[in-house]
Each structure stands twice: as structure tokens, then as C-alpha cells.
Design an enzyme around this catalytic site. Structure first.
Site, mmCIF file in Angstrom:
data_model
loop_
_atom_site.group_PDB
_atom_site.id
_atom_site.type_symbol
_atom_site.label_atom_id
_atom_site.label_comp_id
_atom_site.label_asym_id
_atom_site.label_seq_id
_atom_site.Cartn_x
_atom_site.Cartn_y
_atom_site.Cartn_z
ATOM 1 N N SER A 162 -7.109 4.513 2.347
ATOM 2 C CA SER A 162 -7.686 5.927 2.923
ATOM 3 C C SER A 162 -7.220 7.009 2.173
ATOM 4 O O SER A 162 -6.060 7.064 1.566
ATOM 5 C CB SER A 162 -6.995 5.728 4.463
ATOM 6 O OG SER A 162 -7.249 6.959 4.902
ATOM 7 N N TYR A 176 0.180 4.837 9.941
ATOM 8 C CA TYR A 176 -1.045 4.573 9.316
ATOM 9 C C TYR A 176 -0.797 5.234 7.746
ATOM 10 O O TYR A 176 -1.030 4.541 6.680
ATOM 11 C CB TYR A 176 -2.185 5.417 9.894
ATOM 12 C CG TYR A 176 -3.466 5.106 9.352
ATOM 13 C CD1 TYR A 176 -4.085 3.787 9.552
ATOM 14 C CD2 TYR A 176 -4.055 5.973 8.353
ATOM 15 C CE1 TYR A 176 -5.618 3.538 8.890
ATOM 16 C CE2 TYR A 176 -5.391 5.795 7.880
ATOM 17 C CZ TYR A 176 -5.902 4.380 8.217
ATOM 18 O OH TYR A 176 -7.341 4.277 7.603
#
Length: 295
Positions: A162, A176
Site C-alpha cells: 500500500s 496497517y
């Protein structure tokens, strides 16, 4: 020289023999029950690969299997939790038992915390859930696929990272971002370690994408406008934006590429700027100071 170049181009670009083709390859996709995982599976099937689909939900995997088989591909289902190594090991062994090999491993399974809580009030143990799934689960997928690929002397491992693992930002997901940053370093490290034995390891790092799991967040929170303000292309990603990068890494077209994180982000990671507007999830007082929660 011209004749040699012509012959090389004919060989690389010739129909089914094209280096951009995945026809005849066998791919494993984790987190294949919905969202991007389902899309990755359909993409590889449409391009000619056979699939082993895995996730925790057998019912949802059956839906993906039908979509894959509608594309003319063969597919099998093996339920697994990526947080349990033995279960992923069983998935990769099942691929070899049924199809004889593994050519592509897409480590897509992941979770996030959509609440966006300030880190100082986040439950201290919450980030462990994301790290165990997004980082440890990705490592397990790489570790389970690698022995098969190394024995056959070829393979492409594609990790889904990401942009949030590539630098600091104002979005609040400590587990995350730590997990995705770890995925990036594992990708680089193992991409180097296994390169001379024919196994490539790369990652795709998407921007925010409109998908089944994120659309509600965009629609309800004002995220869409915020993402556009940070993205040079002025939009969130669409599924079709990931088709080309996925097939590039899965195919022999990327045969000299390993240990690379490819941003699929509309220019987000190329910018050194900050949001051009107040993030929609923050409040500000009359003195233009952020309103912080009480600790």
C-alpha cells in the site's frame, strides 16, 4: 542488428507466446473471496491461468470459483487462514498436487481498521491484528510458495502492499502502515535472496481504491474529496488500474525485475506535498488548531 531486433520483437510479442501472457500458468490468490482478491483471480483467469483460491469463507470462495470458471480457467478451493502457516502450506501443496506446479503467488489477504482513531486513544493491542494478517500472513504465503518455486527454478511472488507503507501521512492506522512497510522490506530482501534461483518477488502498492470493502467509507466520510486532493491524477483508483500491473508482474514480461515495489497510485508517492484541504476526519477550532480527543 536490425534482423536480430526484429526476431526478438517477434518472439516477445507473438500472440500466445508473448512474454506478457500467463496462459498455462498456475496461480494462487489469497483473500480471493471478495474485493481485490476476487478481481485478481478473475484477471489471471481471463488471461489464461489456472487458479487455486484461498480465504477463510468457503461460501464466498465458491462465488469466485464460478467467476473464474466462466472465464474458461480451471480452479480449486482450499480454505485457509493466512495467520496459520500450516494452512497456507496446505494450500500451496494442493496447487502442486492438482496442477503440478505454482508459477504465481498473489499474497493479497489483508485487513485494516477503518475507524481512523488517533493513535494515542487506539487500543494498544489493536495493531497486532493487522500485523499478524498483513505482514506475518504475507510472509507465510511467501514461505509456503518459495520451496515449490525454487525447486522448479521459476516463479513470481506478488505481494499487495500500500502507499500507506511508503511514508508518513495523516491517516491513522499504525498497525496497517507498520505491516505494509514490513511487506515492502520483505519484498526487497527476499527479492534479492531468491533472484539467482529464478524466483522473483515484487509488490504492488495501490492508492485508495474503490472496492466492495472501501466504497462505504468513501461515500460516508468525505474520503473521496480528500484522496483526490492528495493525488495528482485527482481520483481514487479503479479495479482496471491494477489489471496491467498485476499481469506484468505475473508474466515473463517482468523477468528482470525483482525486489521492487510498484506504486499504483495516480502519482501520490511522487509528491512531496501534503493534503490540499483539511482531512474530512479532523475538526479544527477558530484558531486553526486541530481539535484533539481527550486522553
Amino acid at each position: 542488428m536490425t534482423d536480430d531486433l526484429d526476431q526478438m520483437l517477434d518472439r516477445v510479442l507473438d500472440g500466445a507466446a508473448s512474454r506478457f501472457s500467463v496462459a498455462g500458468k498456475v496461480a494462487v490468490v489469497t483473500g480471493a473471496s471478495y474485493g481485490l482478491g476476487q478481481m485478481f483471480a478473475q484477471t489471471l483467469a481471463a488471461a489464461g491461468a489456472d487458479l487455486v483460491l484461498t480465504a477463510r469463507s468457503a461460501d464466498k470462495l465458491e462465488e469466485t470459483k464460478k467467476l473464474v470458471e466462466a472465464r474458461g480457467a480451471r480452479a480449486s478451493i482450499v480454505t485457509a487462514d493466512v495467520r496459520v502457516y500450516e494452512e497456507l502450506e496446505a494450500v500451496t501443496q494442493a496447487a502442486v498436487d492438482e496442477f503440478g506446479r505454482i508459477d504465481v503467488m498473489v499474497n493479497n489477504a489483508g485487513i485494516g481498521d477503518p475507524r481512523g482513531l488517533h493513535s494515542e486513544i487506539l487500543e494498544p493491542e489493536k495493531p497486532k491484528e493487522e500485523i499478524e494478517t498483513d505482514l506475518v500472513g504475507t510472509w507465510y504465503g511467501m514461505r509456503a510458495a518459495a520451496p515449490h518455486m525454487l525447486r522448479q527454478g521459476s516463479g513470481s511472488i506478488i505481494n499487495i502492499s500500500s502507499i500507506l507503507g511508503m511514508g508518513g501521512h495523516e491517516h491513522r492506522t499504525p498497525g496497517y502502515v507498520a505491516a505494509k512497510a514490513g511487506v515492502n522490506m520483505l519484498t526487497r530482501s527476499l527479492g534479492c535472496e531468491w533472484a539467482d534461483r529464478g524466483v522473483r518477488v515484487n509488490a504492488l502498492a495501490p492508492n485508495y481504491f474503490l472496492s466492495e470493502s472501501t466504497r462505504w467509507m468513501f461515500e460516508q466520510s468525505g474520503m473521496d474529496e480528500w484522496v483526490r486532493s492528495r493525488t495528482p491524477m485527482r481520483r481514487a483508483g479503479n479495479n482496471e488500474d491494477l489489471v496491467g500491473p498485476l499481469l506484468f508482474l505475473a508474466s515473463d514480461a517482468s523477468s528482470y525485475i525483482t525486489g521492487v515495489i510498484i506504486p499504483v497510485d495516480g502519482g501520490w508517492s511522487a509528491s512531496s506535498g501534503y493534503a490540499q484541504q483539511t482531512p474530512p476526519f479532523d475538526g479544527w477550532d477558530e484558531a486553526n488548531r486541530p481539535i484533539l480527543p481527550e486522553v
